[in-house]
Design a protein around this motif. Structure first.
Motif, PDB file in Angstrom:
ATOM      1  N   HIS A  25     -26.180  46.739   1.635  1.00 49.51           N
ATOM      2  CA  HIS A  25     -26.689  47.038   0.119  1.00 49.51           C
ATOM      3  C   HIS A  25     -25.978  48.057  -0.546  1.00 49.51           C
ATOM      4  CE1 HIS A  25     -29.562  47.150  -3.239  1.00 49.51           C
ATOM      5  NE2 HIS A  25     -30.479  46.304  -2.531  1.00 49.51           N
ATOM      6  N   PRO A  26     -25.596  47.865  -1.860  1.00 48.64           N
ATOM      7  CA  PRO A  26     -24.721  48.856  -2.388  1.00 48.64           C
ATOM      8  C   PRO A  26     -25.713  49.733  -3.122  1.00 48.64           C
ATOM      9  CG  PRO A  26     -24.948  46.817  -3.852  1.00 48.64           C
ATOM     10  CD  PRO A  26     -25.452  46.379  -2.425  1.00 48.64           C
ATOM     11  N   MET A  27     -27.000  49.693  -3.601  1.00 48.24           N
ATOM     12  CA  MET A  27     -27.596  50.822  -4.102  1.00 48.24           C
ATOM     13  C   MET A  27     -29.061  50.653  -3.482  1.00 48.24           C
ATOM     14  SD  MET A  27     -26.695  50.742  -7.934  1.00 48.24           S
ATOM     15  CE  MET A  27     -26.986  48.891  -8.238  1.00 48.24           C
ATOM     16  N   PRO A  28     -29.091  50.816  -2.185  1.00 48.02           N
ATOM     17  CA  PRO A  28     -30.619  50.927  -1.567  1.00 48.02           C
ATOM     18  C   PRO A  28     -31.575  51.248  -2.150  1.00 48.02           C
ATOM     19  CG  PRO A  28     -28.993  51.908  -0.137  1.00 48.02           C
ATOM     20  CD  PRO A  28     -28.228  51.305  -1.105  1.00 48.02           C
ATOM     21  N   TYR A  29     -31.356  52.820  -2.785  1.00 48.35           N
ATOM     22  CA  TYR A  29     -32.265  53.585  -3.486  1.00 48.35           C
ATOM     23  C   TYR A  29     -33.066  53.274  -4.521  1.00 48.35           C
ATOM     24  CZ  TYR A  29     -28.473  54.287  -6.807  1.00 48.35           C
ATOM     25  OH  TYR A  29     -27.523  53.746  -7.670  1.00 48.35           O
ATOM     26  N   THR A  30     -32.332  52.062  -5.175  1.00 49.05           N
ATOM     27  CA  THR A  30     -33.010  51.347  -6.249  1.00 49.05           C
ATOM     28  C   THR A  30     -34.366  50.419  -5.938  1.00 49.05           C
ATOM     29  OG1 THR A  30     -31.986  49.369  -5.921  1.00 49.05           O
ATOM     30  CG2 THR A  30     -30.778  51.026  -7.559  1.00 49.05           C
ATOM     31  N   LEU A  77     -35.945  49.954 -16.821  1.00 45.64           N
ATOM     32  CA  LEU A  77     -35.219  50.423 -15.704  1.00 45.64           C
ATOM     33  C   LEU A  77     -35.664  51.247 -14.592  1.00 45.64           C
ATOM     34  CD1 LEU A  77     -32.128  50.153 -14.306  1.00 45.64           C
ATOM     35  CD2 LEU A  77     -31.537  52.225 -15.466  1.00 45.64           C
ATOM     36  N   ALA A  78     -36.462  52.280 -15.078  1.00 44.46           N
ATOM     37  CA  ALA A  78     -37.026  53.233 -13.923  1.00 44.46           C
ATOM     38  C   ALA A  78     -38.017  52.323 -13.226  1.00 44.46           C
ATOM     39  CB  ALA A  78     -37.537  54.519 -14.594  1.00 44.46           C
ATOM     40  N   PHE A  79     -39.140  51.820 -14.258  1.00 46.63           N
ATOM     41  CA  PHE A  79     -40.167  50.784 -13.645  1.00 46.63           C
ATOM     42  C   PHE A  79     -39.630  49.904 -12.671  1.00 46.63           C
ATOM     43  CE2 PHE A  79     -43.334  47.506 -14.263  1.00 46.63           C
ATOM     44  CZ  PHE A  79     -44.375  48.452 -13.994  1.00 46.63           C
ATOM     45  N   SER A  80     -38.444  49.522 -12.667  1.00 47.08           N
ATOM     46  CA  SER A  80     -38.235  48.442 -11.650  1.00 47.08           C
ATOM     47  C   SER A  80     -37.559  49.009 -10.372  1.00 47.08           C
ATOM     48  CB  SER A  80     -36.788  47.759 -12.353  1.00 47.08           C
ATOM     49  OG  SER A  80     -35.492  48.811 -12.261  1.00 47.08           O
ATOM     50  N   MET A  81     -37.528  50.550 -10.643  1.00 47.97           N
ATOM     51  CA  MET A  81     -37.060  51.181  -9.342  1.00 47.97           C
ATOM     52  C   MET A  81     -38.331  51.935  -8.606  1.00 47.97           C
ATOM     53  SD  MET A  81     -33.575  52.751 -10.607  1.00 47.97           S
ATOM     54  CE  MET A  81     -33.251  54.043  -9.320  1.00 47.97           C
TER      55      MET A  81
END
Length: 267
Positions: A25-30, A77-81
């Motif tokens: 996964h390129p950005m798992p923190y998301t 954006l933040a709410f999606s993470m």
């Protein structure tokens, strides 16, 4: 000197945001395209320091808007993470009221960095006598992604420039009162200008490590947060925290989002 640990809400994040992972996964923190098994709730902490020279609040937790329309408050954006939760009685406004003070009685609000979960509640304490963050963090917050500028809109925030101090991975920071009792220690990596708060207690030092790491294992095992602006600096900051935690005069190191940390009074 007394330090109150307060939980000013909690946040639902991907575990890779707290503890960096390597994988496909390129950005798992998301947390995008990652299942519930990889998500965790962690506390959002604030601290009230009863210092001989005044009341100092470190970070502000979630604003009460989190309870009613957090997508608007955080931005899409933040709410999606990540998602916030603010139980009754845990907002910084409710905490200081229960403590028996008003926001204009707080001498200094220290913002360790300007990510949402640390400044969301800033509007609740905008009448504090001083609100302070690092000049480096202030500049980064106006140039880079990852910040919600509306959270400090219309609020007077002072900045400090880095000076030589005896502590930290780069020996840079700010002696808040000029007497060696409370240092703002430059510990970058998670953000460019993040600082930790080093408090001189009667029997030694208490270190409030902000988001240098998300739990004790972060510095014992050198596990970087999932989001960093500079991995080399983030590692240096973690290594300094680990070394400081091993000092005989270090009473305790506290990470902001450590699930093992409970609200209490450190006296």
């Amino acid at each position: 000197m007394k330090v109150h640990i307060w939980h000013t809400g909690r946040v639902y994040i991907d575990r890779a945001l707290a503890f960096r992972e390597k994988g496909l996964h390129p950005m798992p923190y998301t947390g995008w395209l990652r299942g519930k098994a990889k998500k965790i709730w962690v506390p959002v902490s604030s601290y009230l320091i009863e210092h001989p020279k005044g009341l100092i609040l470190v970070d502000t937790g979630w604003h009460e808007d989190i309870r009613v329309n957090q997508k608007k408050h955080l931005g899409s954006l933040a709410f999606s993470m990540f998602k916030g939760d603010l139980p009754s009685g845990e907002s910084i406004a409710e905490k200081i009221k229960a403590f028996g003070i008003q926001s204009n009685q707080i001498d200094v609000v220290l913002l360790t960095h300007l990510h949402s979960d640390h400044v969301s509640g800033l509007q609740h304490v905008k009448n504090a006598k001083r609100i302070l963050t690092s000049e480096m963090e202030w500049k980064a917050a106006h140039k880079k992604l990852g910040y919600v500028k509306s959270m400090w809109d219309g609020i007077s925030i002072e900045t400090f420039s880095l000076k030589e101090i005896p502590f930290g991975p780069f020996k840079l920071g700010f002696d808040l009162f000029g007497d060696g009792s409370l240092f703002l220690v430059h510990t970058p990596g998670h953000t460019d200008g993040m600082f930790s708060v080093l408090v001189k207690m009667e029997k030694g030092w208490l270190l409030l490590a902000s988001d240098v790491g998300y739990a004790t294992k972060s510095w014992t095992d050198i596990i970087l947060p999932g989001i960093t602006t500079n991995k080399k600096d983030a590692r240096s900051s973690l290594e300094w925290i680990r070394g400081f935690s091993e000092r005989n005069d270090c009473l305790r190191v506290i990470a902001n989002h450590d699930s093992a940390v409970v609200p209490e009074l450190i006296d």
